[in-house]
Write a protein that holds these residues in place. Structure first.
Motif, short mmCIF file in Angstrom:
data_model
loop_
_atom_site.label_atom_id
_atom_site.label_comp_id
_atom_site.label_asym_id
_atom_site.label_seq_id
_atom_site.Cartn_x
_atom_site.Cartn_y
_atom_site.Cartn_z
N VAL A 46 0.81 -0.93 0.06
CA VAL A 46 0.11 0.02 0.28
C VAL A 46 0.32 1.28 0.06
CG1 VAL A 46 -2.04 -1.19 0.96
CG2 VAL A 46 -0.47 0.43 2.38
N LEU A 64 2.48 -6.95 6.02
CA LEU A 64 1.83 -7.91 5.39
C LEU A 64 1.93 -9.39 5.71
CD1 LEU A 64 0.04 -5.58 3.22
CD2 LEU A 64 -1.21 -6.14 4.95
N ARG A 88 -9.71 -5.98 5.76
CA ARG A 88 -8.52 -5.24 6.91
C ARG A 88 -7.99 -3.75 5.59
NH1 ARG A 88 -4.08 -7.39 10.70
NH2 ARG A 88 -5.08 -6.57 12.93
N TYR A 89 -7.39 -4.24 5.00
CA TYR A 89 -7.02 -2.91 4.33
C TYR A 89 -7.79 -2.14 2.63
CZ TYR A 89 -3.20 -4.07 6.90
OH TYR A 89 -1.64 -4.16 7.80
N VAL A 93 -5.81 -3.12 -1.68
CA VAL A 93 -4.29 -4.37 -1.13
C VAL A 93 -4.09 -4.51 -2.25
CG1 VAL A 93 -5.60 -5.87 -0.41
CG2 VAL A 93 -3.46 -5.09 0.49
#
Length: 158
Positions: A46, A64, A88-89, A93
């Motif tokens: 990211v 990650l 989560r992201y 991602v």
């Protein structure tokens, strides 16, 4: 010839992809490590510009990679790990985000930019190929130009 072969070997070494996975991140189970590498190649760092987490040295990419390995050790399947990280992201991602309304920008922005460049290029070419309008001189301007030319020619002869 010897120098050429040395240069070619150096270029080959430079061109090979480097992996940022540190030895302390690797799992002792080769099957789980291979799965972790496979999953890592599907996840985008990211922080970096379109680079997978397996080849990124960023701290977030390391986190990650560790998270992927942690989930694999916990017994998650590959799809479950990807779903966990995606939840989560977000969809960004994923190197190949799903095609849905919230990701249309990711899918269509490159096409829009290509179209925009094409239209702008066409517009620039159309304007540059347009014939220039020529303005005819008035009688006074023609007389003045003739006078300047005559004075110049007289100056050259003298």
């Amino acid at each position: 010839m010897r120098y050429l072969s040395i240069v070619l070997v150096l270029f080959a070494l430079i061109a090979t992809p480097t992996l940022a996975v540190e030895p302390d991140e690797m799992l002792s189970d080769p099957v789980l490590e291979a799965r972790a590498r496979e999953i890592s190649k599907e996840l985008r760092c990211v922080v970096c510009q379109n680079q997978d987490i397996d080849s990124s040295n960023a701290g977030v990419a390391r986190d990650l990679r560790l998270l992927v390995r942690e989930r694999l050790v916990a017994g998650d399947a590959n799809d479950e790990v990807l779903a966990f990280i995606q939840a989560r992201y977000g969809d960004y991602v994923l190197l190949k985000p799903p095609f849905k309304p919230s990701t249309y920008v990711l899918w269509f922005a490159p096409l829009f930019l290509i179209f925009l460049v094409f239209v702008l290029g066409w517009r620039v070419l159309a304007v540059s190929n347009r014939p220039r309008s020529s303005h005819a001189l008035t009688r006074e301007e023609e007389a003045y130009a003739d006078q300047v030319i005559k004075n110049y020619q007289k100056g050259d002869r003298e």
